[in-house]
Design an enzyme around this catalytic site. Structure first.
Site, PDB file in Angstrom:
ATOM      1  N   ASP A  94       0.037   5.694  -1.152  1.00  0.00           N
ATOM      2  CA  ASP A  94      -0.776   6.885  -0.876  1.00  0.00           C
ATOM      3  C   ASP A  94      -2.281   6.626  -0.721  1.00  0.00           C
ATOM      4  O   ASP A  94      -2.850   5.848  -1.498  1.00  0.00           O
ATOM      5  CB  ASP A  94      -0.658   7.879  -2.031  1.00  0.00           C
ATOM      6  CG  ASP A  94       0.753   8.080  -2.505  1.00  0.00           C
ATOM      7  OD1 ASP A  94       1.686   7.572  -1.884  1.00  0.00           O
ATOM      8  OD2 ASP A  94       0.916   8.759  -3.534  1.00  0.00           O
ATOM      9  N   SER A 135      -1.471   8.171  -8.188  1.00  0.00           N
ATOM     10  CA  SER A 135      -2.339   8.862  -7.230  1.00  0.00           C
ATOM     11  C   SER A 135      -3.220   9.931  -7.855  1.00  0.00           C
ATOM     12  O   SER A 135      -2.896  10.498  -8.900  1.00  0.00           O
ATOM     13  CB  SER A 135      -1.487   9.501  -6.143  1.00  0.00           C
ATOM     14  OG  SER A 135      -1.056   8.488  -5.278  1.00  0.00           O
ATOM     15  N   LEU A 175       0.872  -1.193   0.000  1.00  0.00           N
ATOM     16  CA  LEU A 175       0.000   0.000   0.000  1.00  0.00           C
ATOM     17  C   LEU A 175       0.896   1.226   0.000  1.00  0.00           C
ATOM     18  O   LEU A 175       1.940   1.214   0.643  1.00  0.00           O
ATOM     19  CB  LEU A 175      -0.880  -0.046   1.251  1.00  0.00           C
ATOM     20  CG  LEU A 175      -1.635   1.209   1.731  1.00  0.00           C
ATOM     21  CD1 LEU A 175      -2.869   0.800   2.541  1.00  0.00           C
ATOM     22  CD2 LEU A 175      -0.773   2.163   2.554  1.00  0.00           C
ATOM     23  N   GLN A 209      -3.311   3.503  -3.170  1.00  0.00           N
ATOM     24  CA  GLN A 209      -2.364   2.899  -4.098  1.00  0.00           C
ATOM     25  C   GLN A 209      -2.055   1.497  -3.601  1.00  0.00           C
ATOM     26  O   GLN A 209      -1.627   1.309  -2.460  1.00  0.00           O
ATOM     27  CB  GLN A 209      -1.065   3.727  -4.119  1.00  0.00           C
ATOM     28  CG  GLN A 209      -1.195   5.062  -4.807  1.00  0.00           C
ATOM     29  CD  GLN A 209      -1.191   4.908  -6.313  1.00  0.00           C
ATOM     30  OE1 GLN A 209      -0.164   4.673  -6.913  1.00  0.00           O
ATOM     31  NE2 GLN A 209      -2.361   5.037  -6.944  1.00  0.00           N
ATOM     32  N   ASP A 264      -0.461  13.310  -9.785  1.00  0.00           N
ATOM     33  CA  ASP A 264      -1.225  13.425  -8.535  1.00  0.00           C
ATOM     34  C   ASP A 264      -2.222  14.587  -8.564  1.00  0.00           C
ATOM     35  O   ASP A 264      -2.190  15.486  -7.706  1.00  0.00           O
ATOM     36  CB  ASP A 264      -0.288  13.580  -7.309  1.00  0.00           C
ATOM     37  CG  ASP A 264       0.831  12.541  -7.300  1.00  0.00           C
ATOM     38  OD1 ASP A 264       0.630  11.464  -7.887  1.00  0.00           O
ATOM     39  OD2 ASP A 264       1.898  12.810  -6.716  1.00  0.00           O
TER      40      ASP A 264
HETATM   41  C1  FRU Z   1       3.845   9.310  -3.765  1.00  0.00           C
HETATM   42  C2  FRU Z   1       3.826   8.772  -5.182  1.00  0.00           C
HETATM   43  C3  FRU Z   1       2.998   9.640  -6.109  1.00  0.00           C
HETATM   44  C4  FRU Z   1       2.607   8.683  -7.193  1.00  0.00           C
HETATM   45  C5  FRU Z   1       2.394   7.410  -6.403  1.00  0.00           C
HETATM   46  C6  FRU Z   1       2.726   6.144  -7.136  1.00  0.00           C
HETATM   47  O1  FRU Z   1       4.139   8.330  -2.840  1.00  0.00           O
HETATM   48  O2  FRU Z   1       5.149   8.625  -5.687  1.00  0.00           O
HETATM   49  O3  FRU Z   1       3.657  10.792  -6.591  1.00  0.00           O
HETATM   50  O4  FRU Z   1       1.460   9.068  -7.861  1.00  0.00           O
HETATM   51  O5  FRU Z   1       3.196   7.509  -5.248  1.00  0.00           O
HETATM   52  O6  FRU Z   1       2.379   5.025  -6.386  1.00  0.00           O
END
Ligand code: FRU
Length: 481
Positions: A35, A95, A33, A51, A157
């Site tokens: 974000d 994310s 796991l 995630q 993101d």
């Molecule tokens: C932050 C990140 C985000 C990205 C995601 C990928 O932890 O690196 O910038 O979208 O995790 O899992």
């Protein structure tokens, strides 16, 4: 791809059982796991996505797992919301955030694509959650080729909101300039489908605070604007910025037409060992709630990996502003985890031992802030919290095999001192002075501790304790197919 989908759905039912499994934190059933994503409340139901790599404890194959709840105690596991099955997200559904449009929850996320040479492309994509919680992908809305000139493909993101004043959708994205400076870009849209570049967010830290800003979030708390972001590449300075990557905020006032934020000093959101990529949302009652990843990138070699899982989210935290500080406190719903009322007793000066369960809440209160002496809490042999009232210093010390070290912060000038601690099997969250500072850390134990030791060399305090129960996760019949 159907096979991939079936495997991910099936894996949500394979709940690992091992001693470090947490009881009241969101954690992956198996795999990795990171974000929290897509936090939103719709018709009373909270949606928490995260995630998730269901296939291993590595940062690969990111999907969005999907939980729903009405109380943050009893959760329903929905089908995996997003899988990296399309050309524009084939190397990961990265994310993003959620919004409500046409009475549907929509998801706005980054499709991560890498070509054979390892070159990155970033596509910003939409998806719609249907009434039965299944998710329909709507495709790319900001193409890789629309990334403005002067910025790299580290562009991800999206956090979206509706601006009432100008009646348009606004989104901010984590970005990097071609000179490898971290920043944030803004895009606007009338319909959340067709987006136009609005500009680069102007702050005193823009382009001079690390090489990449991840997971930006712009929100309003108690009538003040807050920019939260996770900069990478900021050097440690004394007790500040002690982790590999940071997460913090700027408090001030945001002007959309000029994309300018007037603000104070960057302040870290958490003083502990494991905290990153926080995301907030405003619930239907107007409360602002934050969840974060109780972990950090490049900290994958945790003891739980042997059992096939790694990382968890923090508890949900209610945000308020006091004395110009963004304060975090566990949301009140978590009080339903208490097995009894908090049992209060006087904590006299000296050594005391307290029998504890593996999950508990502890509060320590001094009606007046002690000006001299110390107080040390030993959660077990390897994790202690020391308060030094002379130096006004709080120190979380970890001496075990996993990432030993100290993390510190200065105590604030308050008239009294309260400390709320939420201890789960392998984590601790310490809310100091009504959450003006918070320490979040994983606490892996060889043996389950049953005693909390307190050494108090200062004026007497009040200690309050209660055992905490577990959250529940049920699997919908649909999910079991
Ligand atoms: C932050 C990140 C985000 C990205 C995601 C990928 O932890 O690196 O910038 O979208 O995790 O899992």
């Amino acid at each position: 791809m159907a096979v991939v989908f079936e495997t991910a759905a099936a894996l949500t039912h394979t709940m690992i059982d091992e001693p470090n499994r947490l009881k009241f934190h969101i954690q992956p059933p198996v795999g990795l796991l990171n974000d929290p994503n897509g936090l939103v409340q719709h018709h009373g139901v909270f949606h928490v996505f995260y995630q998730w790599n269901p296939w291993s404890c590595e940062h690969k194959n990111k999907t969005w797992n999907h939980l729903t709840t009405t109380n943050f105690i009893d959760f329903q596991q929905q089908d995996v919301a997003l899988l990296p099955t399309d050309w524009y997200d084939k190397n990961g559904c990265y994310s993003g955030s959620a919004f409500i449009k046409d009475d549907h929850v929509h998801l706005f996320y980054t499709g991560n694509v890498k070509d054979e040479a390892g070159n990155r492309q970033a596509y910003q994509c939409l998806a719609r959650v249907q009434a039965d919680q299944s998710v329909e992908k709507l495709g790319v809305v900001i193409d890789d080729c629309e990334i403005p000139e002067g910025y790299t493909r580290h562009f991800r993101d999206p956090k979206i909101w509706f601006d009432q004043e100008t009646q348009q959708w606004v989104t901010i994205l984590g970005a990097q300039t071609c000179q490898e400076q971290g920043t944030v870009l803004l895009f606007t849209s009338r319909d959340a489908m067709k987006w136009a570049f609005h500009g680069e967010l102007q702050t005193k830290y823009t382009r001079q605070f690390g090489y990449m800003w991840e997971c930006p979030d712009l929100l309003t708390v108690d009538n003040q604007d807050v920019l939260i972001f996770s900069p990478q590449g900021v050097e440690q300075q004394g007790m500040e910025y002690a982790n590999i990557y940071q997460s913090g905020y700027l408090l001030g006032s945001f002007d959309l037409p000029t994309a300018r934020l007037q603000h104070g000093t960057f302040r870290e959101l958490d003083r502990g060992f494991e905290f990153y990529a926080p995301q907030t949302f405003t619930d239907e009652s107007g409360r602002v709630i934050l969840l974060a990843w109780m972990g950090l990138p490049e900290e994958e070699a945790q003891p739980t990996c042997e059992a096939g899982w790694v990382h968890a989210l923090t508890v949900p935290r209610h945000l308020t502003i006091r004395d110009g500080i963004l304060c975090q406190q566990p949301i009140r719903e978590l009080q339903a985890l208490r097995k009894t009322a908090l049992q209060e007793q006087v904590l006299p000066s000296g050594h005391s031992e307290h029998t504890v369960s593996d999950c508990y809440e502890l509060q320590l209160t001094w009606d007046t802030l002690p000006t001299t002496g110390t107080c040390t809490l030993a959660f077990d042999h390897e994790h202690t919290l020391e308060l030094d009232f002379n130096q006004k210093l709080a120190t979380l010390r970890r001496t075990g095999a996993y990432l030993p070290g100290i993390r510190q912060c200065q105590l604030e000038e308050t008239t009294n001192l309260t400390l709320t601690i939420l201890k789960d099997t392998s984590s601790v969250e310490i809310f100091l002075q009504d959450g003006r500072n918070v320490f979040t850390a994983r606490t892996f134990h060889e043996h389950r501790p049953t005693i909390l030791t307190v050494e108090l060399a200062a004026i007497a305090a009040t200690i309050a304790y209660c055992e905490l129960g577990a959250m529940t996760i049920t699997h919908t019949e649909k999910g079991k197919k």
